[in-house]
Design an enzyme around this catalytic site. Structure first.
Site, PDB file in Angstrom:
ATOM      1  N   ALA A 128     -11.156   7.084   0.692  1.00 38.94           N
ATOM      2  CA  ALA A 128     -10.850   5.926   0.987  1.00 38.94           C
ATOM      3  C   ALA A 128      -9.497   5.828   1.512  1.00 38.94           C
ATOM      4  O   ALA A 128      -9.447   4.510   2.006  1.00 38.94           O
ATOM      5  CB  ALA A 128      -9.604   5.828  -0.510  1.00 38.94           C
TER       6      ALA A 128
ATOM      7  N   ALA B 192      -7.845   3.950   6.952  1.00 41.03           N
ATOM      8  CA  ALA B 192      -6.285   4.017   7.304  1.00 41.03           C
ATOM      9  C   ALA B 192      -6.572   4.347   9.083  1.00 41.03           C
ATOM     10  O   ALA B 192      -6.809   3.802   9.952  1.00 41.03           O
ATOM     11  CB  ALA B 192      -5.436   4.230   6.492  1.00 41.03           C
TER      12      ALA B 192
ATOM     13  N   ASP C  48       0.248  -1.169   0.167  1.00 40.40           N
ATOM     14  CA  ASP C  48      -0.296   0.392   0.036  1.00 40.40           C
ATOM     15  C   ASP C  48       1.060   0.797   0.091  1.00 40.40           C
ATOM     16  O   ASP C  48       0.616   2.751  -0.780  1.00 40.40           O
ATOM     17  CB  ASP C  48      -1.055   0.214   1.224  1.00 40.40           C
ATOM     18  CG  ASP C  48      -1.950  -1.081   1.059  1.00 40.40           C
ATOM     19  OD1 ASP C  48      -2.716  -1.438  -0.352  1.00 40.40           O
ATOM     20  OD2 ASP C  48      -2.624  -1.513   2.262  1.00 40.40           O
TER      21      ASP C  48
END
Length: 267
Positions: A164, A168, A56
């Site tokens: 997006a 995280a 990632d």
């Protein structure tokens, strides 16, 4: 954001001009050599798709290079988590690309002003976050669209993420996961001390957010936009850069929208 085939290719078209980029690890380099041997290596400016081999972090770096360019990126996981990647090297890569689903991502734009008067501009596809530089908690005033919404947040830090990026750091800080199609930006405190029960806010993607650092000499704060870190900031302004985008390709049934939904049902 859309879940459809890449609109730059006609129905039934199979792309063959591919550019391969590999993270600096043995697995990614070996796959790059193998795939270049099978498909050749096309320069980025002539390629129809950029194949990103890594994890990632490397994918995020690669996506930054494609902002503002009509070059879709297909990630193949040669790292650890691989949330933005496709899970395995496909047997028929061009066919997979032709059938892939599209996610269009827009970055956040950060303007950070430092104590010595410098203005630093940066883009973030994941998030922009502020954090304390010393043992002293940060004191931050939060304004949205020119109006002060929180006069003083005492905390380790605060962040704004893209949809997006909501899975995280934002999720680790107990912020909400946001679907790509929601046009919302999560604003999430990091270890808030006062107001202790404030859990953040969901802002429209058109919002312009300003963080002002209070007691800067005693409580220095840094700001980070993906890979750009700025120390000793006095103010940070953030808004969505809607005029910029990058395109990510996912295997059918593995779209980014589906992954974000599935993440909400993961223990």
């Amino acid at each position: 954001m859309t879940d459809m085939s890449y609109p730059g290719w006609a129905d039934g078209y199979t792309p063959t001009r591919l550019c391969f980029a590999a993270a600096p690890n043995e697995s990614a380099e070996l796959w790059r050599e193998r795939l270049v041997g099978q498909h050749g290596q096309c320069p980025p400016e002539e390629a129809e798709a950029l194949i990103c081999l890594g994890g990632d972090g490397f994918m995020l770096e690669t996506l930054h290079t494609t902002l503002g360019h009509e070059l879709p990126v297909y990630g193949i996981n040669c790292g650890t988590v691989g949330f933005l990647m496709n899970p395995a090297v496909p047997d028929d890569l061009p066919a997979r690309l032709a059938a892939a689903q599209v996610a269009t991502l827009h970055p956040l734009r950060m303007k950070a002003t430092t104590m010595d008067g410098q203005c630093v501009h940066a883009l973030a596809l994941n998030d922009v976050f502020l954090f304390r530089q010393t043992r002293q908690a940060a004191k931050i005033r939060i304004g949205v669209d020119g109006r002060v919404r929180l006069s003083e947040l005492i905390c380790d830090g605060v962040l704004i993420s893209t949809p997006a990026g909501s899975t995280a750091y934002n999720l680790s800080a107990h912020g909400p996961i946001v679907p790509l199609s929601a046009n919302l930006l999560p604003l999430t405190p990091i270890s808030a001390f006062r107001p202790r029960r404030w859990r953040g806010a969901l802002l429209p993607s058109t919002a312009r957010v300003r963080f002002d650092i209070l007691e800067t000499d005693k409580r220095p704060v840094a700001a980070v936009a993906d890979f750009t870190e700025v120390r000793d900031v006095i103010s940070v302004e953030i808004s969505e850069a809607r005029e910029l985008h990058t395109t990510v390709l996912f295997d059918p049934g593995q779209s980014l929208s589906e992954r974000i939904i599935a993440e909400q049902f993961t223990a």
